[in-house]
Structures are given as structure tokens and as C-alpha cells.
Write a protein that holds these residues in place. Structure first.
Motif, mmCIF file in Angstrom:
data_model
loop_
_atom_site.group_PDB
_atom_site.id
_atom_site.type_symbol
_atom_site.label_atom_id
_atom_site.label_comp_id
_atom_site.label_asym_id
_atom_site.label_seq_id
_atom_site.Cartn_x
_atom_site.Cartn_y
_atom_site.Cartn_z
ATOM 1 N N SER A 77 -5.090 -0.555 -8.011
ATOM 2 C CA SER A 77 -6.382 -0.042 -7.144
ATOM 3 C C SER A 77 -7.349 -1.098 -7.424
ATOM 4 O O SER A 77 -8.133 -0.982 -6.371
ATOM 5 C CB SER A 77 -6.631 1.325 -8.227
ATOM 6 O OG SER A 77 -5.820 2.482 -7.720
ATOM 7 N N SER A 125 -7.718 2.520 1.472
ATOM 8 C CA SER A 125 -7.037 1.033 1.657
ATOM 9 C C SER A 125 -5.927 1.255 2.814
ATOM 10 O O SER A 125 -5.988 0.493 3.634
ATOM 11 C CB SER A 125 -6.559 0.474 0.386
ATOM 12 O OG SER A 125 -5.821 -0.540 0.667
ATOM 13 N N MET A 168 0.826 -1.233 -0.060
ATOM 14 C CA MET A 168 0.077 0.020 -0.071
ATOM 15 C C MET A 168 0.776 1.335 0.010
ATOM 16 O O MET A 168 0.441 2.215 -0.784
ATOM 17 C CB MET A 168 -0.763 0.045 1.186
ATOM 18 C CG MET A 168 -1.985 -1.066 1.172
ATOM 19 S SD MET A 168 -3.262 -1.016 2.187
ATOM 20 C CE MET A 168 -1.964 -1.534 3.730
ATOM 21 N N ASN A 200 -6.667 4.152 -2.644
ATOM 22 C CA ASN A 200 -5.479 3.624 -1.893
ATOM 23 C C ASN A 200 -5.543 4.541 -0.610
ATOM 24 O O ASN A 200 -4.818 3.929 0.276
ATOM 25 C CB ASN A 200 -4.187 4.361 -2.933
ATOM 26 C CG ASN A 200 -4.180 3.218 -4.143
ATOM 27 O OD1 ASN A 200 -4.426 1.999 -4.010
ATOM 28 N ND2 ASN A 200 -3.965 3.810 -5.264
ATOM 29 N N SER A 250 -6.785 -3.388 -4.746
ATOM 30 C CA SER A 250 -7.118 -3.127 -3.435
ATOM 31 C C SER A 250 -8.416 -3.175 -3.051
ATOM 32 O O SER A 250 -8.799 -3.452 -1.843
ATOM 33 C CB SER A 250 -6.609 -1.487 -3.481
ATOM 34 O OG SER A 250 -5.501 -1.253 -3.354
#
Length: 337
Positions: free
Chosen positions: A322, A245, A207, A242, A325
Motif C-alpha cells: 500500500s 489506485s 494492483m 488499493n 501504491s
């Protein structure tokens, strides 16, 4: 600021990797200390840049703080060897060794150097400092835990990481306090299991690498650049995914390791610690959402002539990451089936 290395930087980067392997595979305290020293001496040439005063200052600060932590660790080892049979000193020595490792990784309350040094580094060096440089101290810490002391440190990390990021305008300092907050979760995971810690570290590194890569491509260092610059809507959506996340919001992949840790903590009846970690994560999500809300809603007419473009291959990579994620909830659902 480039991701590419020249030959000398690549040489020091390889030494950095090997120094970590020396420390974690050593069967003596002195071997661990030697690995830490090689790690320090290989990381300083990577971050120092004669053309940039901020990075030179950051490398000097890093050297001083890491040297203090190394001296403290070496002193603790020598005391341990001398006072091997004195059981009254074991508690004191465990706190000394734990404190020196916590200072090495930039954990609260020894975090005074961490945000200042991150402010002077490029995004690639920040990525190394927030991920790889935490591996050796964390593993050495797991050899000689003082559980009660570490529980206090976990709560301090969660609180300082969340509250410290509230009034930040610099993206690098924001990521530094986010790293301090995540360090609380990492310490919780290593108390439960080393495999769980490894899983958390891998996902956290994934991440953080996305965020650093995005900010590097967009050449962004401050929050106001997110809504002053005329960005494509897809780039903003990628940033939203992101950021959330990283904060650990349920539909995203960052929620998965936190959910496993919360399960283990509740099973071990650590309710107060679980409450602190969850509440501080909510504060982290608050300022992530505040940043994203600003970037979506604010409209600066003066900068319309300046358009940010990303090359197609890089943009496809960011979109794919992405999308990955978003799979966190699916993985969480099948984990206990």
C-alpha cells in the motif's frame, strides 16, 4: 479455496505458462492457434473443482466460449490462406480475427461470459483470468489490428465496464467489470506501443494481485461484508488506497500508466476517445469511493463479537504494498524530467 497447489494443479499451471510462450513466440497463425488450445486445456483443470458446483459450471462455460472463439480464429486463418490475393476480404478477415481474440480475453461486446465465470472462481483463479489469460490474445491482436474497429471496442469497454459495475453487490463481478474497463485502457496502450502495454499490464497485474490477496485473506465475496465485518481501521485504509489506485486517482501508482496513455492520445489528437476514457474512469472511482465510504461509516453492533485478525507477516506485506501504491505521483513527477 487456497493459494497452495497440489502436484497436478502445479503441472497444469506450468503448462499454462508454456502455452502462452508457445503462442507469443510462434511465427505462424497455426502455431498461435495451437498455443491457445493448450492454454484452454490447461486452464480448465485449474478452475474445475468437483466439490464446488459453481466452479464446475464456470469451467464448462469457459470451455464453450473459448471453443467458439478458437473455431472462429481457425476459420479466419483458413480463409486468409485461401483468399490471400482477394483484397476486398482483408477488412472482413481482420474484423473476424480481432473479434475472436476479443472474445478470448472477455472484451466488450463479447463480455457476456466473463462476469458469470468470474463469479464461480476462487480469488487466485480470478487473478489468472484477469491478467495472464489476456496476454496471448492481446499479442495476437497486435499482429493484425483493424484500427477503426478497435477504437469502437475501446469506447465500448470503457462504457460497459463503468456502467456494468454500478449495480453490482458481488466483489468478484465488480472486479470483472473493472477488468473490462481497464481492458479499454490496455487496448489504447497497445495501439500506441507494445512497451507501454507491457508496463500497463505489469502495474495492473500488481494492483489486481493486491486486491485478490486482500479479499482472499479476509474471505470476502460481497460488498456488504466490507462493512458488516468488524475490521481493523488499517485494513480499511489499505482497501481505500488499493481501490483508489485501481481506479487511477492521481496520487496513487494506478494513475501513472493512465496518465502516459492520456498524453499520447492527446498528442495524436484523439480527444473524443480521451474524453470517454476519463469520464468512465470517474464513474469507476464513484463506485469505489461509495464502497469505501460505506465500510468506514456503517457500524453494525451485532457483529462486534466477531473480529477479523490478519497474521503479522501478511499484514506487514499489505502495508508495504500500500505504501508503494502511494509513490505514483513521485514517479509521475520524475518521468519527464
Amino acid at each position: 479455496m487456497y493459494f497452495s497447489f497440489n502436484s497436478s494443479k502445479m503441472f497444469f499451471f506450468i503448462i499454462l505458462i508454456f502455452s502462452t510462450l508457445i503462442s507469443i513466440s510462434s511465427n505462424s497463425w497455426i502455431g498461435c492457434w495451437i498455443g491457445l488450445e493448450i492454454n484452454l486445456l490447461s486452464f480448465i483443470p485449474l478452475i474445475s473443482n468437483s466439490n464446488n458446483l459453481l466452479s464446475t459450471e464456470a469451467s464448462l462455460k469457459y470451455f464453450l466460449t473459448q471453443s467458439i472463439a478458437s473455431i472462429n480464429f481457425l476459420f479466419s486463418i483458413l480463409l486468409k490462406m485461401i483468399l490471400m490475393k482477394n483484397f476486398e476480404m482483408i477488412f472482413f478477415l481482420s474484423i473476424m480475427i480481432n473479434s475472436s481474440m476479443l472474445m478470448k480475453m472477455g472484451s466488450a461486446p463479447f463480455h457476456f461470459w466473463f462476469p458469470n465465470i468470474i463469479e464461480g472462481l476462487s480469488w487466485f483463479n480470478n487473478f489468472i483470468l484477469m491478467t495472464w489469460q489476456k496476454i496471448t490474445p492481446m499479442i495476437i491482436l497486435s499482429y493484425y489490428f483493424n484500427k477503426n474497429f478497435i477504437l469502437i471496442i475501446i469506447m465500448l469497454n470503457a462504457i460497459i465496464g463503468a456502467l456494468g459495475g454500478l449495480n453490482q453487490t458481488s466483489l468478484r463481478k465488480l472486479m470483472a467489470f473493472s477488468s473490462i474497463n481497464n481492458l479499454g485502457w490496455m487496448l489504447s496502450s497497445i495501439m500506441i506501443s507494445e512497451n507501454l502495454w507491457l508496463f500497463y499490464l505489469m502495474l495492473y497485474s500488481f494492483m489486481i494481485s493486491i486486491m485478490c490477496f486482500l479479499f482472499h485473506i479476509l474471505n470476502m465475496f460481497y460488498i456488504n461484508q466490507l462493512f458488516i465485518n468488524n475490521m481493523n481501521s488499517l485494513i480499511k485504509i489499505n482497501l481505500l488506497i488499493n481501490f483508489l489506485s485501481l481506479g487511477g486517482l492521481p496520487p496513487f501508482i494506478g494513475f501513472l500508466p493512465k496518465w502516459i496513455i492520456i498524453n499520447f492520445l492527446i498528442m495524436n489528437q484523439m480527444y473524443f476517445l480521451t474524453f470517454i476514457l476519463i469520464m468512465m474512469s470517474l464513474i469507476m472511482l464513484f463506485f469505489y469511493i461509495r464502497i469505501i465510504y460505506s465500510s468506514f461509516m456503517f457500524n453494525y453492533l451485532k457483529m462486534k463479537w466477531f473480529k477479523i485478525f490478519i497474521k503479522n507477516n501478511k499484514f506487514l506485506l499489505i502495508n508495504f504494498i500500500s505504501f508503494f501504491s502511494l509513490t505514483g505521483m513521485i514517479l509521475s513527477t520524475f518521468l519527464y524530467l
